[in-house]
Design a protein around this motif. Structure first.
Motif, PDB file in Angstrom:
ATOM      1  N   THR A 115     -14.771 -13.729   0.377  1.00  0.00           N
ATOM      2  CA  THR A 115     -14.280 -12.536   0.667  1.00  0.00           C
ATOM      3  C   THR A 115     -13.253 -12.395   1.942  1.00  0.00           C
ATOM      4  O   THR A 115     -12.215 -11.689   1.494  1.00  0.00           O
ATOM      5  N   PHE A 116     -12.876 -13.580   2.511  1.00  0.00           N
ATOM      6  CA  PHE A 116     -11.902 -13.884   3.912  1.00  0.00           C
ATOM      7  C   PHE A 116     -10.875 -13.678   3.006  1.00  0.00           C
ATOM      8  O   PHE A 116      -9.527 -12.938   2.971  1.00  0.00           O
ATOM      9  N   LEU A 117     -10.836 -14.552   1.984  1.00  0.00           N
ATOM     10  CA  LEU A 117      -9.664 -14.896   1.114  1.00  0.00           C
ATOM     11  C   LEU A 117      -9.238 -13.945   0.270  1.00  0.00           C
ATOM     12  O   LEU A 117      -7.732 -13.544   0.212  1.00  0.00           O
ATOM     13  N   HIS A 118      -9.937 -13.238  -0.087  1.00  0.00           N
ATOM     14  CA  HIS A 118      -9.812 -12.309  -1.190  1.00  0.00           C
ATOM     15  C   HIS A 118      -9.328 -10.935  -0.245  1.00  0.00           C
ATOM     16  O   HIS A 118      -8.085 -10.384  -1.208  1.00  0.00           O
ATOM     17  N   CYS A 119      -9.042 -10.676   0.391  1.00  0.00           N
ATOM     18  CA  CYS A 119      -9.129  -9.372   1.417  1.00  0.00           C
ATOM     19  C   CYS A 119      -7.312  -9.829   1.978  1.00  0.00           C
ATOM     20  O   CYS A 119      -6.737  -9.565   1.981  1.00  0.00           O
ATOM     21  N   ALA A 120      -7.358 -11.203   2.394  1.00  0.00           N
ATOM     22  CA  ALA A 120      -5.547 -11.969   2.803  1.00  0.00           C
ATOM     23  C   ALA A 120      -5.005 -11.860   1.543  1.00  0.00           C
ATOM     24  O   ALA A 120      -3.603 -11.798   2.182  1.00  0.00           O
ATOM     25  N   ALA A 121      -5.417 -11.560  -0.153  1.00  0.00           N
ATOM     26  CA  ALA A 121      -4.375 -12.596  -0.747  1.00  0.00           C
ATOM     27  C   ALA A 121      -4.472 -10.518  -1.494  1.00  0.00           C
ATOM     28  O   ALA A 121      -3.361 -10.487  -2.243  1.00  0.00           O
ATOM     29  N   GLY A 122      -5.214 -10.031  -0.918  1.00  0.00           N
ATOM     30  CA  GLY A 122      -5.238  -8.688  -1.645  1.00  0.00           C
ATOM     31  C   GLY A 122      -5.717  -8.384  -2.621  1.00  0.00           C
ATOM     32  O   GLY A 122      -5.179  -7.239  -4.404  1.00  0.00           O
ATOM     33  N   LEU A 123      -6.839  -8.643  -2.968  1.00  0.00           N
ATOM     34  CA  LEU A 123      -7.555  -9.506  -4.507  1.00  0.00           C
ATOM     35  C   LEU A 123      -8.556  -8.397  -4.068  1.00  0.00           C
ATOM     36  O   LEU A 123      -9.173  -7.805  -5.210  1.00  0.00           O
ATOM     37  N   ASP A 124      -8.830  -8.011  -2.745  1.00  0.00           N
ATOM     38  CA  ASP A 124     -10.082  -7.189  -3.027  1.00  0.00           C
ATOM     39  C   ASP A 124      -9.539  -5.428  -1.637  1.00  0.00           C
ATOM     40  O   ASP A 124      -8.704  -6.507  -0.682  1.00  0.00           O
ATOM     41  N   ARG A 125      -9.879  -4.972  -1.818  1.00  0.00           N
ATOM     42  CA  ARG A 125      -9.691  -3.765  -0.664  1.00  0.00           C
ATOM     43  C   ARG A 125     -10.708  -3.983   0.874  1.00  0.00           C
ATOM     44  O   ARG A 125     -11.579  -4.230   0.373  1.00  0.00           O
ATOM     45  N   VAL A 126      -9.879  -3.974   1.933  1.00  0.00           N
ATOM     46  CA  VAL A 126     -11.350  -4.023   2.838  1.00  0.00           C
ATOM     47  C   VAL A 126     -11.562  -2.642   3.037  1.00  0.00           C
ATOM     48  O   VAL A 126     -11.317  -1.635   2.915  1.00  0.00           O
ATOM     49  N   SER A 127     -12.782  -2.691   3.102  1.00  0.00           N
ATOM     50  CA  SER A 127     -13.254  -1.346   3.930  1.00  0.00           C
ATOM     51  C   SER A 127     -12.960  -0.557   5.018  1.00  0.00           C
ATOM     52  O   SER A 127     -13.330   0.579   5.303  1.00  0.00           O
ATOM     53  N   SER A 128     -12.635  -1.461   6.277  1.00  0.00           N
ATOM     54  CA  SER A 128     -11.640  -0.843   7.157  1.00  0.00           C
ATOM     55  C   SER A 128     -10.871  -1.736   7.763  1.00  0.00           C
ATOM     56  O   SER A 128     -11.013  -3.379   7.885  1.00  0.00           O
ATOM     57  N   GLY A 129      -9.732  -1.579   9.052  1.00  0.00           N
ATOM     58  CA  GLY A 129      -9.088  -2.509  10.104  1.00  0.00           C
ATOM     59  C   GLY A 129      -7.879  -3.057   8.962  1.00  0.00           C
ATOM     60  O   GLY A 129      -6.891  -1.832   7.634  1.00  0.00           O
ATOM     61  N   ILE A 131       0.874  -8.641   4.644  1.00  0.00           N
ATOM     62  CA  ILE A 131       1.384  -9.765   4.124  1.00  0.00           C
ATOM     63  C   ILE A 131       2.713 -10.173   4.665  1.00  0.00           C
ATOM     64  O   ILE A 131       3.770  -8.714   4.305  1.00  0.00           O
ATOM     65  N   GLY A 132       3.214 -10.508   5.421  1.00  0.00           N
ATOM     66  CA  GLY A 132       4.866 -10.183   6.298  1.00  0.00           C
ATOM     67  C   GLY A 132       4.574  -9.512   6.822  1.00  0.00           C
ATOM     68  O   GLY A 132       4.204  -8.513   7.672  1.00  0.00           O
ATOM     69  N   GLY A 133       5.722  -8.091   6.972  1.00  0.00           N
ATOM     70  CA  GLY A 133       5.642  -6.720   6.848  1.00  0.00           C
ATOM     71  C   GLY A 133       4.511  -5.654   6.174  1.00  0.00           C
ATOM     72  O   GLY A 133       4.872  -4.543   6.883  1.00  0.00           O
ATOM     73  N   THR A 134       3.971  -6.354   5.191  1.00  0.00           N
ATOM     74  CA  THR A 134       3.567  -5.294   4.525  1.00  0.00           C
ATOM     75  C   THR A 134       2.052  -4.659   4.867  1.00  0.00           C
ATOM     76  O   THR A 134       1.556  -5.979   4.300  1.00  0.00           O
ATOM     77  N   ASP A 135       1.385  -3.842   4.363  1.00  0.00           N
ATOM     78  CA  ASP A 135       0.797  -3.433   4.860  1.00  0.00           C
ATOM     79  C   ASP A 135      -0.591  -3.377   3.591  1.00  0.00           C
ATOM     80  O   ASP A 135       0.493  -1.755   2.885  1.00  0.00           O
ATOM     81  N   LEU A 136      -1.101  -4.135   3.394  1.00  0.00           N
ATOM     82  CA  LEU A 136      -1.818  -4.341   1.702  1.00  0.00           C
ATOM     83  C   LEU A 136      -2.778  -2.477   1.624  1.00  0.00           C
ATOM     84  O   LEU A 136      -2.469  -1.992   0.115  1.00  0.00           O
ATOM     85  N   GLY A 137      -2.801  -2.104   2.413  1.00  0.00           N
ATOM     86  CA  GLY A 137      -3.866  -0.618   2.316  1.00  0.00           C
ATOM     87  C   GLY A 137      -2.517   0.721   2.209  1.00  0.00           C
ATOM     88  O   GLY A 137      -3.128   1.427   1.947  1.00  0.00           O
ATOM     89  N   GLU A 138      -1.285   0.518   2.195  1.00  0.00           N
ATOM     90  CA  GLU A 138      -0.123   1.150   2.399  1.00  0.00           C
ATOM     91  C   GLU A 138      -0.311   1.481   1.126  1.00  0.00           C
ATOM     92  O   GLU A 138       1.112   2.172  -0.102  1.00  0.00           O
ATOM     93  N   LEU A 139      -0.132   0.097  -0.307  1.00  0.00           N
ATOM     94  CA  LEU A 139       0.319   0.257  -1.418  1.00  0.00           C
ATOM     95  C   LEU A 139      -1.136   0.461  -2.765  1.00  0.00           C
ATOM     96  O   LEU A 139      -2.520   0.108  -2.333  1.00  0.00           O
ATOM     97  N   ASN A 140      -1.189   0.965  -3.484  1.00  0.00           N
ATOM     98  CA  ASN A 140      -1.370   1.721  -4.665  1.00  0.00           C
ATOM     99  C   ASN A 140      -1.936  -0.007  -5.366  1.00  0.00           C
ATOM    100  O   ASN A 140      -0.675  -0.561  -4.940  1.00  0.00           O
ATOM    101  N   GLU A 141      -2.443   0.452  -7.028  1.00  0.00           N
ATOM    102  CA  GLU A 141      -2.762  -0.240  -7.077  1.00  0.00           C
ATOM    103  C   GLU A 141      -1.994  -1.585  -8.584  1.00  0.00           C
ATOM    104  O   GLU A 141      -0.996  -3.020  -7.935  1.00  0.00           O
ATOM    105  N   ASN A 142      -0.376  -0.788  -8.487  1.00  0.00           N
ATOM    106  CA  ASN A 142       0.616  -0.902  -9.039  1.00  0.00           C
ATOM    107  C   ASN A 142       1.075  -1.661  -8.205  1.00  0.00           C
ATOM    108  O   ASN A 142       2.330  -2.999  -8.290  1.00  0.00           O
ATOM    109  N   GLY A 143       1.499  -0.746  -7.148  1.00  0.00           N
ATOM    110  CA  GLY A 143       2.174  -1.624  -5.624  1.00  0.00           C
ATOM    111  C   GLY A 143       1.496  -3.437  -4.969  1.00  0.00           C
ATOM    112  O   GLY A 143       1.663  -4.362  -4.868  1.00  0.00           O
TER     113      GLY A 143
END
Length: 243
Positions: free
Chosen positions: A49-63, A67-79
């Protein structure tokens, strides 16, 4: 320097009501660029789960995950898809090669999925780097397990990613071949100043890393720098009791 990967208070919950599983529970860590990090823990500790969340394969529930300066939570699925194709490489235990494609086309697949035409000279360069010069037109079934994993590493490197994530990349290989593959992943760090994050259950594999993160019950409970196989194995035997 901005970390290659950063998790801040990351929680991942699966299921609902009585069947809730808290796979990650407030995980925070920063993985520096140009380093090799191994992630270890007992079965069910949250490694995958750590790997999948860190790599953007899975969305986190909170937090937040960056990756670099990019917040994965701000990206839609296409992003997220674009980020994974351009800035992230993956190496899995099962290789995940396309049987009908040649080695050359398997390596170039991430570029084609991103709408780019693979440069044959670049593909040949990557194949030579992983020790597969002369195998460009072979099919996966014609290769050994170690050679197939080399193809998977070449495929992970073809986009020149910011981070290469490995999910038990040596788990299906014999000891000698596994060490060759781990040496290649170290070369990604030393020669390309790349970043590798690898989940493993093997203390010998973890000893190739600069740092080992130990997970238990969805939390990072310890960290080891300059690990040895013996030190990692000893720590793992006490992990449940310590946690």
């Amino acid at each position: 320097m901005t970390p290659a990967v950063r998790l801040d208070s990351v929680t991942k919950i699966y299921g609902r009501s009585a069947n809730v599983v808290r796979a990650l529970d407030g995980v925070s860590t920063a993985i520096p660029s140009g380093t090799f990090t191994a992630v270890m823990g007992p079965s069910g500790s949250g490694k995958s789960t750590f790997l999948h969340c860190a790599a953007g394969l899975d969305r986190v529930s909170s937090g937040t995950v960056r990756i670099g300066g990019t917040d994965l939570g701000e990206l839609n699925e296409n992003g997220l898809t674009r980020l994974r194709r351009r800035r992230v490489g993956f190496v899995f235990q099962a290789f995940n090669l396309v049987p009908s494609l040649t080695v050359r086309h398997n390596v170039g697949l991430p570029l084609r999925l991103a709408g780019q035409r693979p440069n044959r000279a670049r593909v040949a360069e990557i194949l030579e780097r992983v020790g597969l010069a002369g195998k460009a037109e072979a099919r996966p079934a014609e290769l050994s397990g170690g050679q197939q994993q080399r193809v998977a590493i070449a495929r992970a490197l073809i986009t020149d990613p910011d981070v290469v994530f490995g999910d038990e990349p040596t788990g299906a290989l014999d000891t000698v071949t596994a060490r060759e593959i781990l040496g290649l992943l170290r070369d990604v760090v030393h020669e390309r100043q790349g970043t590798v994050v690898m989940v493993t259950h093997d203390p010998v594999a973890a000893s190739y890393a600069d740092t080992v993160l130990f997970l238990a019950d969805g939390r990072i409970v310890d960290e080891m720098s300059a690990p040895t196989a013996e030190g990692v194995a000893e720590r793992m035997t006490h992990l449940g009791a310590w946690a």
